[in-house]
Enzyme design. Structure first.
Site, PDB file in Angstrom:
ATOM      1  N   LYS A  76       0.787  -1.256  -0.040  1.00 15.99           N
ATOM      2  CA  LYS A  76       0.091  -0.095  -0.079  1.00 15.99           C
ATOM      3  C   LYS A  76       0.808   1.134  -0.160  1.00 15.99           C
ATOM      4  O   LYS A  76       1.764   1.231   0.572  1.00 15.99           O
ATOM      5  CB  LYS A  76      -0.939   0.034   1.319  1.00 15.99           C
ATOM      6  CG  LYS A  76      -1.844   1.172   1.323  1.00 15.99           C
ATOM      7  CD  LYS A  76      -2.742   0.899   2.537  1.00 15.99           C
ATOM      8  CE  LYS A  76      -4.015   1.927   2.488  1.00 15.99           C
ATOM      9  NZ  LYS A  76      -4.756   2.113   3.863  1.00 15.99           N
ATOM     10  N   SER A 151      -9.788   2.149   2.693  1.00 16.62           N
ATOM     11  CA  SER A 151      -8.879   2.723   1.895  1.00 16.62           C
ATOM     12  C   SER A 151      -7.924   1.900   1.171  1.00 16.62           C
ATOM     13  O   SER A 151      -7.195   2.327   0.346  1.00 16.62           O
ATOM     14  CB  SER A 151      -8.360   3.765   2.894  1.00 16.62           C
ATOM     15  OG  SER A 151      -7.384   3.241   3.935  1.00 16.62           O
ATOM     16  N   SER A 175     -10.241  -0.412   6.954  1.00 18.36           N
ATOM     17  CA  SER A 175      -9.784  -0.500   5.648  1.00 18.36           C
ATOM     18  C   SER A 175      -9.060  -1.467   5.138  1.00 18.36           C
ATOM     19  O   SER A 175      -8.415  -1.408   3.918  1.00 18.36           O
ATOM     20  CB  SER A 175      -8.364   1.071   5.712  1.00 18.36           C
ATOM     21  OG  SER A 175      -9.266   2.301   5.476  1.00 18.36           O
TER      22      SER A 175
HETATM   23  N1  GLN Z   1     -13.201   4.479   5.898  1.00 20.73           N
HETATM   24  C1  GLN Z   1     -12.837   4.897   7.307  1.00 20.73           C
HETATM   25  C2  GLN Z   1     -12.477   6.465   7.217  1.00 20.73           C
HETATM   26  O1  GLN Z   1     -12.628   6.708   6.342  1.00 20.73           O
HETATM   27  C3  GLN Z   1     -11.570   4.000   8.055  1.00 20.73           C
HETATM   28  C4  GLN Z   1     -10.418   4.172   7.168  1.00 20.73           C
HETATM   29  C5  GLN Z   1      -9.199   3.446   7.365  1.00 20.73           C
HETATM   30  O2  GLN Z   1      -9.392   2.372   8.040  1.00 20.73           O
HETATM   31  N2  GLN Z   1      -7.975   3.645   7.046  1.00 20.73           N
HETATM   32  O3  GLN Z   1     -11.741   6.726   8.110  1.00 20.73           O
END
Ligand code: GLN
Length: 484
Positions: A76, A151, A175
Site C-alpha cells: 500500500k 482505503s 480499511s
Molecule cells: N473508512 C474509514 C475512514 O474513512 C476507515 C479508514 C481506514 O481504516 N483507514 O476513516
C-alpha cells in the site's frame, strides 16, 4: 501461476519449475495488461522488481530460501519505500521519495519478497471506497462500475485480480477488512501494536495498524509472520512474542464458542449479506463450533466516536505537511504564512480537509471536553463491551460490511452514508483488537465478507478458524471473470 497459494508458489520456486524472475515477470505482465481497467497501482517499478527477483533466485539456488523468498507482493502506498515514490494517495506527497523503508517493508524484503509496486489508496487512508485518491478511483475487479472499498482498495483489487501474490494494507477503522469483503479476498488487521507503525504514514495513530490482504488465510499467515513483532522504533509496538501462525492453521475448532453480537445483525444489514454470513457460520457449526448470542451494547456509538477521535488525531498528524521540508509546495509564496496556506490548500483533497477541520474543532479549547474527552470515555466503554464478551466466547463474528460493493459515485456526496460502511469494523480499532474478513457466498455475483474478531493477540486463532472454513468451502477461490 497467479492463482496459486503462496506455499505452492514457494514449492515451485524451490523445485525450479519456474524462477522468481519468471514469476515476477508474469505478475508485471498482468499488471500491464489488466491494471489500466482497475487503477490499483500508483507506481510500478519493473526494473527494480526484476533485479530483486534475480537476487531471490540466487538465494533459492544457494538453498537459503524462506517461505516468502521470491514471492511478488504489492505494498500500500502508505508505507515508506526507500527510493520509490510514496504518495499516500495524495497530491501532497506526489513528489515524495522516502530516504528509508518502513519496518514492515524492510522485514518483508528481508524475507525475500519482491515488491512489484505501490497500491492505490484513499488519500491518507481516509475513505471507504478508494474514490478520494489523487490518482483517481480504483475499480472493483468483480464489476468495474463498482468501488473496491477503501482505503486499502488498490491492495484488495490487485489481490483479487491476480496482479500479485498478496498485498499489505492498513486499517484504522476497517480499511483492510472492508475492501477485503468487497473484493472477495482475505484480510487481517492485527492487534494494535502487533505490526510496527514505523514508516507507515500516520492517519490516526491510536487506531492505525498494518496488515495483509491475501487470497487465503494460509497465505495471510505467511505474510503476517514476516511482518509482525516488536520494533524499538515504534513506541506503541508490543513486546509480545510472535507465535508460528502456520503451525496452528489446521487446529480443530470443536468446542469453539462464536459470539454473534445482536448489534451486528440488525437494521441496515442487507438480506443477502446476512444469508451468506449465516451460511458460513453454519459451516463452522458443522465443524463443532457453537453459536452464542451476545450483545455489544455500545457498538452503535462506534461510528460517532471514531469520527471524533480519528479526525482529531489526523488534524495533529497532518500538521507536518507544511510545504517546507518535503511534499507539495505552492509556486512563488509571498511569505511563510502564504506558503503554509497555499501548499496545504493545493496539496490536500476535500475529504482530508474535512477531517482536519472536524478534528481541529473537536480539539479546540471550549470543545475538547464535549467532543474529544467524551469520545475517549465512550471508547473505553466500547472496549469494556468486548472484554466482557470474551469472558463468554472465544471469537466474535458477524458481517464485515452491511452491503456488497456499491457503484462509483453512489456515496461521494454524502459523507455520513460513506462513514456508515464501517459500522461493523470500527469498534475493533477503537478497542485495539484483531479482526479478519473472509469471503462468504457471493450475493448477486458480488463478494461479501464474514468478519471474525479475536481477543488481543489472537491472530493465530483467527487465521486458524478462517483456514478451517476455507478448507471446507471454496468461496475464497472464486476469481472475477475478466481477471481469472
Ligand atoms: N473508512 C474509514 C475512514 O474513512 C476507515 C479508514 C481506514 O481504516 N483507514 O476513516
Amino acid at each position: 501461476m497467479h492463482d496459486l497459494p503462496i506455499a505452492d508458489l514457494a514449492a515451485g520456486l524451490r523445485e525450479k519449475r519456474f524462477s522468481s524472475r519468471e514469476l515476477t515477470a508474469h505478475f508485471l505482465d498482468r499488471i500491464e495488461r489488466l491494471d489500466p481497467a482497475l487503477n490499483s497501482c500508483i507506481t510500478v517499478d519493473h526494473d527494480m522488481a526484476l533485479t530483486v527477483a534475480d537476487a531471490a533466485d540466487r538465494r533459492l539456488a544457494a538453498g537459503d530460501a524462506g517461505p516468502l523468498t521470491g514471492i511478488p507482493i504489492i505494498h500500500k502506498d502508505i508505507f515508506l519505500t526507500k527510493g520509490v515514490r510514496t504518495s499516500c494517495g495524495s497530491r501532497m506527497l506526489d513528489n515524495f521519495v522516502p530516504p528509508f523503508d518502513a519496518t514492515i517493508v524492510e522485514r518483508l524484503a528481508g524475507a525475500g519478497t519482491i515488491m512489484l509496486g505501490k497500491a492505490n489508496m484513499d488519500e491518507f487512508a481516509m475513505g471507504s471506497s478508494n474514490e478520494t485518491s489523487w490518482y483517481g478511483p480504483v475499480r472493483n475487479p468483480w464489476d468495474t462500475t463498482r468501488v473496491p472499498g477503501g482505503s486499502s482498495g488498490g491492495s484488495a483489487a490487485a489481490v483479487a485480480a491476480g496482479l500479485c501474490a498478496a498485498a499489505t494494507g492498513t486499517d484504522t477503522g476497517g480499511s483492510i477488512r472492508q475492501p477485503a469483503a468487497f473484493c472477495g479476498t482475505t484480510g487481517i488487521k492485527p492487534t494494535y501494536g502487533r505490526c510496527s507503525r514505523y514508516g507507515m504514514i500516520a492517519f490516526a495513530s491510536s487506531l492505525d495498524q498494518a496488515g495483509v490482504l491475501a487470497r487465503s488465510a494460509a497465505d495471510a499467515a505467511l505474510v503476517l509472520q514476516a511482518m509482525a513483532g516488536f520494533d524499538a522504533r515504534d513506541s506503541t509496538s508490543a513486546e509480545e512474542a510472535v507465535p508460528d501462525y502456520a503451525a496452528t492453521l489446521g487446529d480443530d475448532i470443536r468446542g469453539l464458542r462464536i459470539g454473534l453480537p445482536r448489534e451486528y445483525f440488525g437494521e441496515g444489514l442487507e438480506a443477502g449479506v446476512d444469508a451468506s454470513v449465516r451460511g458460513a457460520l453454519a459451516e463452522l457449526e458443522q465443524q463443532g463450533a457453537t453459536l452464542v448470542d451476545i450483545s455489544l451494547p455500545n457498538a452503535p456509538l462506534s461510528v460517532p466516536v471514531y469520527y471524533v477521535v480519528a479526525p482529531a488525531e489526523c488534524s495533529s498528524n497532518l500538521a507536518r505537511f507544511d510545504g517546507v521540508r518535503y511534499g507539495h509546495r505552492c509556486e512563488a509564496p509571498r511569505d511563510l504564512e502564504d506558503l503554509y496556506k497555499r501548499s496545504r490548500a493545493e496539496g490536500f483533497g476535500a475529504e482530508v480537509k474535512r477531517r482536519i477541520m472536524i478534528g481541529t474543532y473537536a480539539l479546540s479549547a471550549g470543545y475538547y471536553d464535549a467532543y474529544y474527552l467524551k469520545a475517549q470515555q465512550l471508547r473505553q466503554l466500547i472496549a469494556d463491551d468486548f472484554r466482557r464478551a470474551f469472558e463468554q466466547v472465544d471469537v466474535i463474528m458477524g458481517p464485515t460490511t452491511p452491503t456488497t460493493a456499491f457503484r462509483l459515485g453512489a456515496k461521494t456526496d454524502d459523507p455520513v452514508a460513506m462513514y456508515l460502511n464501517d459500522i461493523y469494523t470500527i469498534a475493533t480499532n477503537l478497542a485495539g483488537l484483531p479482526g479478519l474478513s473472509v469471503p462468504v457466498a457471493p450475493v448477486d455475483g458480488l463478494p461479501a465478507g464474514l468478519q471474525m474478531i479475536g481477543n488481543y493477540f489472537a491472530e493465530g486463532r483467527l487465521l486458524n478458524v478462517a483456514h478451517r472454513l476455507q478448507q471446507a468451502t471454496d468461496w475464497h477461490r472464486a476469481a472475477p471473470a475478466e481477471f481469472g
